[in-house]
Design a protein around this motif. Sequence first.
Motif, short mmCIF file in Angstrom:
data_model
loop_
_atom_site.label_atom_id
_atom_site.label_comp_id
_atom_site.label_asym_id
_atom_site.label_seq_id
_atom_site.Cartn_x
_atom_site.Cartn_y
_atom_site.Cartn_z
N HIS D 213 0.80 -1.23 0.00
CA HIS D 213 0.00 0.00 0.00
C HIS D 213 0.83 1.28 0.00
CE1 HIS D 213 -3.76 -2.15 0.37
NE2 HIS D 213 -3.08 -2.99 1.11
N ARG D 214 2.08 1.12 0.26
CA ARG D 214 2.88 2.34 0.39
C ARG D 214 4.07 2.39 -0.54
NH1 ARG D 214 2.20 6.59 4.29
NH2 ARG D 214 0.01 6.32 4.81
N THR D 215 4.17 1.47 -1.47
CA THR D 215 5.27 1.57 -2.43
C THR D 215 4.71 1.48 -3.85
OG1 THR D 215 5.67 -0.80 -2.62
CG2 THR D 215 6.84 0.35 -0.86
N ARG D 216 5.48 1.98 -4.78
CA ARG D 216 5.05 1.89 -6.17
C ARG D 216 5.03 0.45 -6.63
NH1 ARG D 216 8.14 7.08 -8.85
NH2 ARG D 216 6.95 8.63 -7.69
N ARG D 219 1.72 -0.90 -5.68
CA ARG D 219 0.65 -0.41 -6.54
C ARG D 219 0.71 -1.10 -7.90
NH1 ARG D 219 -2.29 -0.06 -3.15
NH2 ARG D 219 -3.84 0.77 -4.57
N THR D 220 1.93 -1.36 -8.37
CA THR D 220 2.06 -2.05 -9.65
C THR D 220 1.48 -3.46 -9.54
OG1 THR D 220 4.06 -0.80 -10.01
CG2 THR D 220 3.68 -2.66 -11.46
N TYR D 222 -1.06 -4.40 -7.78
CA TYR D 222 -2.51 -4.27 -7.97
C TYR D 222 -2.85 -3.97 -9.42
CZ TYR D 222 -3.76 -4.42 -3.03
OH TYR D 222 -3.98 -4.83 -1.74
N ALA D 223 -2.06 -3.09 -10.03
CA ALA D 223 -2.36 -2.70 -11.41
C ALA D 223 -2.28 -3.90 -12.34
CB ALA D 223 -1.41 -1.61 -11.86
#
Lengths: 352, 514, 308, 352
Positions: D213-216, D219-220, D222-223
């Motif tokens: 939840h706190r790093t790129r 997020r990738t 999830y993407a």
Amino acid sequence: MTDVASRLAARRGAIVRNQAFWGVIAIVLLLAVNVVADPGYLSIGYNSGHLSGNLIDILRASAPILMIAVGMCLVVATGGIDLSVGSIMVVAGAVSMELLSGMDGTTGDAALTLAIALGIATVLGAVNGVLVSVVGLQPFISTLVMMLAGRGIAKVITGGQNTTADNDSFAWLANGYVLGVPVVFLLAIVIVVLVALLVRRSALGLMLEAIGMDSRASRLAGVKRRSLQLTVYSVSGLLAGIAGVFATASVMTVDVSRTGYQLELDAILAVVIGGTSLAGGKFSIGGAVIGGLLIATLDKTVVFLGVPAAATPAFKAIVIVVLCLLQSERVRSLFRHRRALRAQSQKEAVAA
Amino acid sequence: MTGAPPIVEMTGISISFPGVKALDAVDFRLFPGEVHTLMGENGAGKSTLIKALTGVYKIDEGQILVAGEERRFGGTADAQAAGIATVYQEVNLCSNLSIGENVMLGHEVRGPFGINWKATHRAAADVLATLGLEQLDLRRPLATLSLAIQQLVAISRAMVTKPKVLILDEPTSSLDANEVANLFTVIRRLRDQGVAILFVTHFLDQVYAISDRITVLRNGGFVGEYPTRELDRTTLISKMIGKDFATLRSLGSERQSHHYEPRGEPLLKAEDLGRKGSSEPTDLELHQGEVLGLAGLLGSGRTELARLLYGADKPDSGTVWLRGKKTDIHNPTAALAHRIAFSSENRRDEGIIRDLTVRENLVLAVQAKRGWFRPLSRKEQDALVRKYLTELNVRPADPERPIKFLSGGNQQKVLLGRWLATEPDLLILDEPTRGIDVGAKAEIQAAVAALAAKGVAVVFISSELEEVVRLSDRIIVMKDHRKLAELENGPHVTAETIVAVIADEGDDEEGDSE
Amino acid sequence: ACGGGDDDTSTSGGDELVTVGFVAVGPEGGWRQANEANVQDTFTEEAGFELKYAPATNLDQRSQIDAFTSFVDEGVDVILLSATEGAGWEDSLRRAQEAEIPVILVDRGIEPDDTSLYVTRIAPDNYEVSTAVAEWAVSEFPDGGNYFVLEGPAGVSVVNERNRGWDDAVASVPGLVKVGAQTANWSTEEAKSVFETVLKSNNNDIQLVFAQNDEMGLGAAIAVEEAGLTPGVDVKIATIDGTKPALEALAEGRLSFVAEYNPLFGETLLEVVEQVLNGEEVEPYIVVPSETFDSPEAATAALPSRKY
Amino acid sequence: MTVTTRPPTGSAPGTAPSLAERLGARLSARLSALPTVAALLIFVGMIIYGEAAYGRIVQFNTLSNLLVNNSHLIILAVGLTFVILTGGIDLSVGAVIAFSSVAGVMLSNAGWHPVAAVLVMVLIGSVLGLISGVLIQYFGVQPFIATLATMFLARGLASMLSTVPERLADDSAIRELATQLKIIDGDKVNDLVITPGVIAAIVIVVLGFLVLHRTRFGRTVYAIGGSEQSATLMGLPVPATKLGIYVISGTLAGIAAVVYTSRLGSAQNITGIGWELDAIAAVVIGGTLLTGGTGFVLGSVVGALVLGLMNVLITRDGGIRPEMTTIITGGILLVFVILQRVLAARRRATQG
Ligand SMILES: Nc1ncnc2c1ncn2[C@@H]1O[C@H](COP(=O)(O)OP(=O)(O)OP(=O)(O)O)[C@@H](O)[C@H]1O
Ligand SMILES: Nc1ncnc2c1ncn2[C@@H]1O[C@H](COP(=O)(O)OP(=O)(O)OP(=O)(O)O)[C@@H](O)[C@H]1O
Ligand SMILES: [Mg+2]
Ligand SMILES: [Mg+2]
């Protein structure tokens, strides 16, 4: 002349790109290894009224795998997966053995038992189908539940025992011969061909692929996703039931904890080796058959070569990895690149 | 613009896909501070050229210079690092994430403890505001947005990196006039800041409104690069299609002058048809051979109404009479059985099945209607396919090519073919001309007109009001998920009439609520 | 009886039931089924016990440890442990000691065999049973012969013990030649499939099969018959367990030797539990006597009274 | 520009959004967390039920043992959460544990420094994860098949090392990792204890949460689960991320091996059979979709604890027939996923 050559080249390209091709290569290689170990490996003898030999054994061993692989292939085409085939096998086996052990051993009994066992297997498959299509659960979870529950149901049916029964007609399904060829393989092939005809001669195949590729778009195009999914999971259950009958009839014993154990993995492997993507869509029943034959060959080879039990999984892993690498686009383009370079240097040499 | 060297210079770019030469020695230049439009028919190679630049496709031949240096990008990420931001043709966002996350993906503001979400959301809000989307709730899942808003979100996302080059592949295909105006304001501002903008569109009005320079492609080949001032529309069109355009121009007025007089029993009659949360109860009547236009702004509920008619969504109120009989259309299968067909606005997700061939895509609905156990023979399939590929002029007319390899316009034509092949009595077309080139658009419009003449009832939805006005016999104007007005079409009705209807109502409402 | 400090329930033999936690293996085959049913039938409410039966999932040791821990936490009066795996029990057993819950090993032992960690072990002896098979084999094949071993899953302690018993007795005999060993996972079906291939790869030149359980022996018999050979004549098959189907096969001459691995020791177990609860001393290892059956006649005689 | 964009608000048409509606919109944004919340509620419900029906659930030792006994499962579930969030799967974790622990124990007994042995154990996991990742990312092998191959490979390597239990020396420092640290020393065994393994699990959960939840990178992940193609076209580092998650999953399996081995004091080639399914079930119960894109690490922790608690309750009951246990496990899993589905659907409906 060049036209023929180029057409041949194109044909060859298509074959090489066909993933099942590598399955065939792998079978041939495994057989070759066996022949090296024992030159008489491929010989087929004729003894007590039927053919016998390692190849015949492979065909017999492949029959249950072919059944579940074909069922799996259809399920996978719709973008699903069926982890419960092994458990449905044991349920069908348990039902058969439990019924037969209380009967006299007539052919009528065998037929009745077969019908009931396959009926129950189909119902279990249909439950999967309902969970996936109507309730809308993910196939992995629905069939995982059935995988857990199915084995439990088999144990309940036999009371935890490994039930044994006697019925010559039933045993004939797995052990008998027609014209010297194992019945079980003939049956498997007939069923596979029937399924393949059903799927490819009707529009079923197209519909399944459409669902697997894009279920939203196919719904808007009027494809009946629910009923098709229900059908496919039921068929997979039925075929797993047949596989269970084959497996138990061969020894007339159901082993509640071993029959069909982890065979879902073999089935999935067979399907993938045959060139069907687990993501759904385009599927190949022929490929699944080749995959099934490869797995049977692999299992038999491990025993024939006497690969130590401990090393068997690693041996399997290596075969799978090599096969996957050969099937991968990247490795193939590497080869192509090499060949192209070679061709180019030849051309340059000619020009110079 | 004149003095500065080009920031992007592509020379002699060629790319082939199996069976097609998508680009053949194409040259392209882009200068800082200009809006450069790439024009060409569907399948001319515009998107391919863009993907060649950003490294999504590997080029077979040619040279790419960025800021004077030769570059070969390995993919979007590489290009982004070099200051080239791209919004590809189909909306490419992650529908499982929220709007804010989508906008900032890969560019989140980081603090000492990882991503600083507050700052990230603030940045997202800022960039969305530039496109007039300040009232969007950043935490909303993207999936709840209409395609049009998603398109705007994708554009916002591209601006986050403050790129030197901004590439927009058909950004306006789903937008209505206001959105477009909004977007153009932003583009002009960026241009004035020295950003180089590559813009693709099929709307000639937009080309002339915004662009400084035009590059025309035809059939993968380079036709020429022209300052916009020096190229009038007719010339531009003839450069794009490679022949005279006179025949296409006459079409629109012809349809408008033909006005249909409803006679007898309506083909379809709906009363109070609605669905909670998406469509207010609506009355509707539709006659054979009539074209009913649905007009409205984004989010006005046209798509929802169409989906209810087709059973794609289940209505929860209202009654439908079909040919005078009360009918329950609860799913697409039932709709097809009642000879209703529906072409979704979302071509990528609800239209084509990417991995099936053109033939399979085309026969799918007919086959589904017949049931899988009554397969169309190969001969019947081939006949159908040949008929519609020629009739709709699909290029390439190769039925065995996977449809994903066709350009957007040609995919759309195949889809139209799919629905026509079911021989519907009622055809619902939701944005059938989205992303379609001028020529193809005229062809599709002609096809619709011909259908109506044959007695098919057509519901026609388009964000391009001119098109709705040109084609329809009657127009329903929608707003906020309900019917605002129903207009008989005639010479007195124009796009402005409709805008005025909507605006009046909007003013009234604003007056009410304040 | 929720395990207070000084437990007087069992001595008084009154109305309160003694809680027994049985960490079991669960359905595995005929032998296990007989054994565990026997235990369950012995520790009934009429006899003054509440038996909590916890079978392993998938024969996984972890699930047994979880169940064991749970019994300790719950504070049962006695724990019976049939470990799927011998190693790795020290920690759990120590906790039971801390909780003052006596532990009795049923069937399988632990490794290392630290007798201070448990009260006693009641079991037939795997090593002895397979030694008995080996001794029969040596006497049956004075001129030697080729043999093949059908094993359980690689790595399971029973398999290791039965291998040890066999190898120790046969290794020194010059005539007996091991042509190979394969696992058939305790399963009839797999044993048949494995052995039909083994026969082919050895041109049927195998005289003896040592199957580590009955099921696999029966599978081998089917494979022999299908190869056109006669079990008991061309190929002799020896198995361990002594389940009813095996004795029936022995009576028909399809198997040649069956060593019983006696599962029915519920009564002994009950006595021991009562002794332990009364604070009496018990032997650290109580061997359950097992028979061997080496002829059809012996099998026929034993069959009518066979319970499993 | 009189008419500005009016994004569909999900509110009743034609009315300005009221407070209730805005609240609804808020909730709808959190829709993906619903299944996780449901899992948590059901977990609490199970504890209450257990205490009422059997007693001695809410006490120090039962609760701390729930953590101690399941710490390795929690660690595995965190790893699988990463994998499943991208829409992949990792079947190899159970076998990785077997190989890693057998190798680690053998090295330690061969005189290696315990720290080195532990490091090797973790690294074995990373390397096997890397192998899966490379097969998947660079050779286009489907995750199911690639990790199945890794599973066979790891299991085979473990068996080749040893097929007998390998026991850690009594004085091995690795055993220290299972030292029970008593926080509250209660009556007899009724202590509130914690082990280094539990601490490791907690740290890993927190790290996992922060990374997702706190790093790129997170997020990738999830993407990619949302749409791999979109993620690529958005310029996200898809290949590196996909490789990364399989390495993470493998590494965590290695750590789980350390935790489990230290507690058991021995290692064996047959350890961990089927644990991948437990871990997957934990992840699914925790509300992560197998199709990727939605889910939470914390949900997976709840899922693992639910599974553990379920076993405790079944043991406590003690009267369940052995053949019924898998049926019950399957049944509870089914109830879980259906309940989550119903809840989510209800919420979606009321929100509309
Ligand atoms: N991945 C691909 N594989 C094979 N052919 C492709 C692929 N992508 C595009 N093509 C082909 O390349 C040509 C150019 O397509 P492209 O998408 O660039 O057209 P376009 O100008 O963007 O059209 P549109 O206006 O419809 O978007 C078309 O003929 C198309 O069929
Ligand atoms: N990706 C999607 N997934 C599911 N449904 C969608 C998606 N995109 C759009 N929709 C549905 O379509 C609707 C979009 O229609 P909208 O509210 O914009 O009304 P409209 O008048 O049809 O506007 P327009 O067609 O101009 O976008 C959404 O509200 C939603 O219900
Ligand atoms: Mg394009
Ligand atoms: Mg719309």
